[in-house]
Enzyme design. Structure first.
Site, PDB file in Angstrom:
ATOM      1  N   ASP A 157       0.877  -1.139   0.000  1.00  0.00           N
ATOM      2  CA  ASP A 157       0.000   0.000   0.000  1.00  0.00           C
ATOM      3  C   ASP A 157       0.937   1.218   0.000  1.00  0.00           C
ATOM      4  O   ASP A 157       2.070   1.113   0.452  1.00  0.00           O
ATOM      5  CB  ASP A 157      -0.813  -0.077   1.296  1.00  0.00           C
ATOM      6  CG  ASP A 157      -1.722   1.092   1.487  1.00  0.00           C
ATOM      7  OD1 ASP A 157      -2.335   1.515   0.500  1.00  0.00           O
ATOM      8  OD2 ASP A 157      -1.810   1.577   2.624  1.00  0.00           O
ATOM      9  N   ASP A 169      -7.134  -1.407   4.763  1.00  0.00           N
ATOM     10  CA  ASP A 169      -6.729  -2.429   3.809  1.00  0.00           C
ATOM     11  C   ASP A 169      -6.979  -3.829   4.337  1.00  0.00           C
ATOM     12  O   ASP A 169      -6.477  -4.803   3.772  1.00  0.00           O
ATOM     13  CB  ASP A 169      -5.237  -2.287   3.484  1.00  0.00           C
ATOM     14  CG  ASP A 169      -5.011  -1.125   2.534  1.00  0.00           C
ATOM     15  OD1 ASP A 169      -5.847  -0.961   1.632  1.00  0.00           O
ATOM     16  OD2 ASP A 169      -4.037  -0.398   2.705  1.00  0.00           O
ATOM     17  N   ASP A 185      -1.056  -0.631   6.178  1.00  0.00           N
ATOM     18  CA  ASP A 185      -1.258  -0.171   7.546  1.00  0.00           C
ATOM     19  C   ASP A 185      -2.389  -0.973   8.173  1.00  0.00           C
ATOM     20  O   ASP A 185      -2.526  -1.037   9.377  1.00  0.00           O
ATOM     21  CB  ASP A 185      -1.549   1.331   7.598  1.00  0.00           C
ATOM     22  CG  ASP A 185      -2.723   1.719   6.722  1.00  0.00           C
ATOM     23  OD1 ASP A 185      -3.550   0.852   6.404  1.00  0.00           O
ATOM     24  OD2 ASP A 185      -2.818   2.900   6.343  1.00  0.00           O
TER      25      ASP A 185
END
Ligand code: ADP
Ligand code: MG
Length: 612
Positions: A311, A507, A503
């Protein structure tokens, strides 16, 4: 065996019984009472193999077929062939092995019992003008607490008065104490080092960091015996070959003792014990560095990763971005910040946190909002007064029929704002890469990651710039969470092992979809810790490489144990089949192999210079 209530007896009871019994028999033998000593050995062997036999019966009921059957047959066959010394040594070796296994298990649990031991029971809460002690579990958010030097912080809190430093090593593996001053947050489980501080509780004990870590470690420690899968793959063919070779030796020589010798040296302790020991030791080692690997399976997959996806915001880039520019149309900048911050209090997004922090720092008064609705990774809307407001991506506003200039904030991470149907401005962010990102990505390559991916909801321009700086091979930008999911699944369907680092806050589903989901800096977020396979407590990117290095090393050692152990056993089996090794010497030799292999497995506990 739950015959023994006492834990110690349960763990080492059989071993004590067997060793004392066999020593006694040896004593009888030396004193010339040969018959008595033989009867003693037979009795001890029959009793001593009971737990073994019970396990094998249970395995057969569960349609499992393990290598322990070789040991059982070897002991019984030794008795039949009147090889009493060999029977004794095999039994000793086997019960010793089981005790060692228990020891290894308790080592893994030690992490947990240490955590539990340090769990604070009391908190000093402010009542009127003084502090009184209450049970830590009774603390509610908003309570004012006193934390003295040397005490463990009972709940996540914000410092109100005084400065001190806190040892967070139990939580994050970070050994340097962290200096904290009023306004800053401290985590439960950290230890106050210098001065008494007064804090305001943010959460209850149950919702605090420390409790969540305990839950994670608890789950990891009780996860099913790790390398069963790997060991199982070899144990069935191994057992068949051992019995086959024993049969052949018997047929060829006409001497049953040769067959017995084969079984004696075949008893494969490495498979049963050394392999799990290596894996559990690796998990334990990782936990020390603040890396919680949820189970042995995750450790194995972590070691075999080929592709790693990241990410962007908050993972490759620094923990919290900063606001660069506020552009406002028809409202003042302060008003725009006030409106946006009021809405973003309802979001856990990294950008939302930055905006809310900025509003607090500028002493902006927040407005009441209602009907908050967030489209994860896209934008958020809410009613402020009589107006519906939208805050989010460029496309988010476009989708709602808002007209906005295409020139504004296009080459930067940005959020756009509309009130009713009118575009009223944007906020852009500076989102620098983490200092350690580039180095870590290079290390990951050296650790065998052959492809890196960036998966981001941000614009392609921004994403490409960062990917280029870091040397990431593939960039996928402008994604919604479900798009990220599809990319992960595509790789999995292609048979590749893919990990996802995020994190974990927004997600979580993507982390869950990957072969290994790695949640970085999982502060207070339960969603992340639940969906991830690996939780890295410290928000430190280098730990991703450390996690993989530890996993690889433990797996390598585990495999070494399997192959060296089996290789040596095979060598010995051939000699035994040829009648070159009498059963007693075979049992002793096998013992040497076992000890060597188990000691090797314990190396996984030792910190290695490559790791941190
Ligand atoms: P990344 O994948 O890099 O973590 P996200 O997918 O979380 O990024 O978000 C992508 C974009 O969506 C952000 O750059 C922002 O413009 C917009 N966005 C997402 N959530 C919010 C929110 N809560 N408030 C405002 N904008 C948001
Ligand atoms: Mg994100």
């Amino acid at each position: 065996m739950s015959i023994f209530k006492n834990i110690w007896l349960q763990k080492y009871g059989w071993l004590s019984f067997v060793s004392i019994g066999l020593l006694g028999s040896l004593g009888l033998y030396i004193s010339g009472f040969v018959l008595a000593s033989e009867i003693a050995v037979i009795t001890i062997c029959l009793i001593g193999t009971l737990p073994e036999a019970a396990d094998i019966v249970r395995d057969i009921i569960h349609r499992q077929f393990g290598v322990d059957i070789i040991a059982l047959v070897a002991v019984l066959a030794s008795l039949v062939l009147r090889e009493y010394a060999a029977a004794g040594v095999i039994l000793l070796m086997f019960t010793g092995g089981r005790a060692l296994e228990e020891y290894a298990k308790s080592r893994a649990q030690k992490e947990l019992s240490d955590l539990l031991k340090r769990k604070p029971k009391l908190a000093h809460i402010k009542r009127g003008s003084e502090f009184v002690d209450i049970a830590a579990t009774k603390v509610r958010p908003g309570d004012n607490l006193l934390i003295k030097p040397g005490e463990t912080v009972p709940v996540d809190a914000t410092i109100l008065k005084e400065h001190s430093s806190f040892d967070e090593s139990a939580i994050t593996g970070e050994s340097l104490p962290q200096a904290k001053s009023p306004g800053q947050e401290i985590v439960s489980g950290s230890i106050n080092q210098d001065a008494a501080v007064i804090v305001k509780a943010l959460r209850t004990t149950g919702q605090s960091q420390y409790e969540q870590i305990i839950e994670l470690v608890k789950a990891a420690a009780s996860s099913k015996s790790p390398l069963v899968r790997l060991a199982d793959r070899y144990s069935v063919p191994f057992t068949i070959i051992a019995f086959g070779l024993a049969g052949l030796a018997w047929l060829a020589s006409g001497n049953a003792v040769n067959a017995l010798a084969v079984l004696v040296v075949a008893t494969p302790c490495p498979l049963l014990i050394a392999t799990p020991v290596a894996i559990v030791s690796g998990m334990s080692r990782a936990a020390h560095a603040g890396i919680i690997i949820k189970d042995g399976m995750s450790l194995e997959r972590l070691a075999m990763l080929q592709i790693l996806a990241f990410d962007k915001t908050g993972t490759l880039t620094q923990n919290l971005p900063t606001i660069d520019r506020i552009t406002a149309h028809n409202v003042s900048k302060e008003e725009l910040l006030q409106l946006v911050a009021s809405i973003e209090t309802g979001s856990t997004h990294t950008l939302a946190k930055t905006i809310v922090n900025k509003a607090h720092a500028s002493k902006v008064r927040l407005l009441p909002v209602h009907e908050i609705h967030e489209e994860v990774g896209f934008g958020i809307s809410a009613m402020v007064g009589k107006n519906r407001m939208l805050v989010g991506k460029y496309e988010y506003l476009i989708n709602h029929g808002i007209k906005l200039p295409s020139s504004e904030g296009q080459d930067q991470t940005a959020v756009f704002v509309a009130r009713g149907q009118t575009y009223i401005g944007s906020i852009t962010f500076i989102d620098p890469i983490r200092n350690d990102s580039k180095e870590t990505l290079q290390r990951l390559k050296r650790l065998g990651i052959k492809q890196t991916l960036m998966l981001t909801g941000d614009k392609a321009e921004v994403a490409k710039k960062i990917a280029h700086q870091l040397g990431i091979s593939d960039v996928h930008a402008g994604l919604l969470p479900q798009d990220k999911l599809k990319i992960i699944q595509k790789h999995r369907h292609a048979g590749e092992t893919i990990g996802m680092v995020g994190d974990g806050v927004n997600d979580a589903p993507v982390l869950a979809a990957a072969d290994v989901g790695i949640a970085l800096g999982a502060k207070g977020s339960t969603a992340a810790s639940e969906s991830a396979d690996v939780v890295i407590m410290l928000n430190n990117f280098t730990r991703v490489a450390a996690a993989i290095a530890i996993a690889k090393r433990s797996l390598k050692i585990a495999k070494q144990s399997i192959f060296v152990g089996i290789g040596l056993s095979f060598g010995l089996m051939i000699f035994a089949a040829l009648g070159k090794i009498p059963p007693l010497y075979g049992a002793l030799l096998q013992e040497v192999v076992d000890v060597a292999v188990i000691v090797n497995a314990l190396r996984a506990l030792i910190p290695h210079k490559e790791i941190l």
